[in-house]
Enzyme design. Structure first.
Site, PDB file in Angstrom:
ATOM      1  N   GLU A  43      12.442  29.005  41.924  1.00 15.59           N
ATOM      2  CA  GLU A  43      13.417  28.015  42.402  1.00 15.59           C
ATOM      3  C   GLU A  43      14.444  27.813  41.298  1.00 15.59           C
ATOM      4  O   GLU A  43      14.092  27.413  40.184  1.00 15.59           O
ATOM      5  CB  GLU A  43      12.734  26.677  42.699  1.00 15.59           C
ATOM      6  CG  GLU A  43      12.091  26.607  44.052  1.00 15.59           C
ATOM      7  CD  GLU A  43      11.555  25.214  44.364  1.00 15.59           C
ATOM      8  OE1 GLU A  43      11.966  24.233  43.705  1.00 15.59           O
ATOM      9  OE2 GLU A  43      10.709  25.107  45.259  1.00 15.59           O
ATOM     10  N   ASP A  54      15.216  13.680  41.958  1.00 11.03           N
ATOM     11  CA  ASP A  54      14.722  14.106  40.652  1.00 11.03           C
ATOM     12  C   ASP A  54      14.438  12.954  39.706  1.00 11.03           C
ATOM     13  O   ASP A  54      15.197  11.998  39.610  1.00 11.03           O
ATOM     14  CB  ASP A  54      15.718  15.068  39.999  1.00 11.03           C
ATOM     15  CG  ASP A  54      15.787  16.381  40.743  1.00 11.03           C
ATOM     16  OD1 ASP A  54      14.714  16.891  41.102  1.00 11.03           O
ATOM     17  OD2 ASP A  54      16.892  16.886  40.988  1.00 11.03           O
TER      18      ASP A  54
END
Length: 267
Positions: A43, A54
């Site tokens: 990724e 995040d």
């Protein structure tokens, strides 16, 4: 489009790194190290100024990459450089939707194809809004990766029926980040996803040590590891940037990454 054909004893190890962290040329070397450590796919995260999913570790990585002038176009091109430099595992672009919207869709998909990017994962795009992007992915032979979090079974079925490549099963609600333990409700949820899915199921968000990998591998097809690896990059960043200490730091990173992969038992 890619398919992850697993042998019965094989488990997925899908690492996440931020494109351009700590510097673009080191990102290429990190990708090669992860491939050597047994990564099934990679990724590649696009640095973004407002990363809703995040936690602080990946937010700091985004800032370091943005300070290097990284953007979505440069991240895709960096993926292409990885492919030219010997990375032959699938590369999945992990990006928020806004940077995609800012590019002309035709140009975006042309860039993905030109740079041999295999998959796309957009964490902030809900199912109801993802259909047209999924169709675009199909017509450009890019695998659209679906994220599933604890939700109603009917909704789960809808998401999983459309899944390609693998299903990214979110182990914890909230943002990414290293977790010492998971809520006990996550285990029946993962089993439900596994029972419904015809493609491999990888568990992510919070996987940070070998013990968690072993536990998740028992009930799924493998793991996605992000924050733990990005934190290691942060720890090694000065040595990775310096030409004199880079090789040693890359070896240290590779050894660390191997603990999350199927190659661990071969060491």
């Amino acid at each position: 489009m890619f398919k992850l054909d697993l042998q019965p004893t094989e488990k997925l190890f899908i690492p996440f790194i931020t494109a351009g962290d700590p510097v673009p040329e080191v990102s290429i070397e990190l990708a090669k190290s992860l491939q050597k450590a047994g990564a099934t796919a990679l990724e590649l995260g696009v640095a973004y100024s407002d990363p809703l999913a995040d936690g602080p570790v990946i937010q700091r990585a985004s800032k370091r990459a943005l300070d290097q002038g990284m953007n979505i176009v440069k991240a895709i091109e960096l993926g292409g450089e990885m492919k030219k430099n010997g990375v032959n595992i699938p590369i999945i672009l992990f990006t928020y939707y806004n940077p995609v919207l800012q590019l002309n869709k035709e140009y975006f998909f042309a860039l993905l194809q030109e740079n041999h990017i295999d998959g796309l994962l957009v964490p902030d795009l809900p199912l109801e809004e993802s259909n047209s992007l999924q169709e675009e992915c199909k017509s450009h032979e890019v695998t659209y990766i679906s994220l599933v979090a604890p939700t109603s079974e009917s909704r789960l079925k809808t998401i999983i029926e459309q899944a390609e490549g693998f299903v990214y099963c979110v182990s914890s609600l909230g943002v990414t980040g290293v977790r010492n333990e998971f809520n006990s409700s996550v285990y029946p949820f993962i089993r439900t996803v596994k029972n419904l899915s015809t493609v491999p199921v990888a568990v992510g968000f919070g996987i940070s040590n070998r013990e968690q990998v072993i536990k998740m591998n028992e009930i799924s097809d493998g793991v996605v590891v992000g924050s733990a690896l990005v934190r290691k990059i942060e720890e090694l960043k000065d040595r990775l940037i310096s030409a004199e200490t880079r090789n040693q730091a890359l070896q240290e990173f590779e050894d660390y990454a191997m603990a999350f992969s199927g190659l661990y038992s071969l060491k």
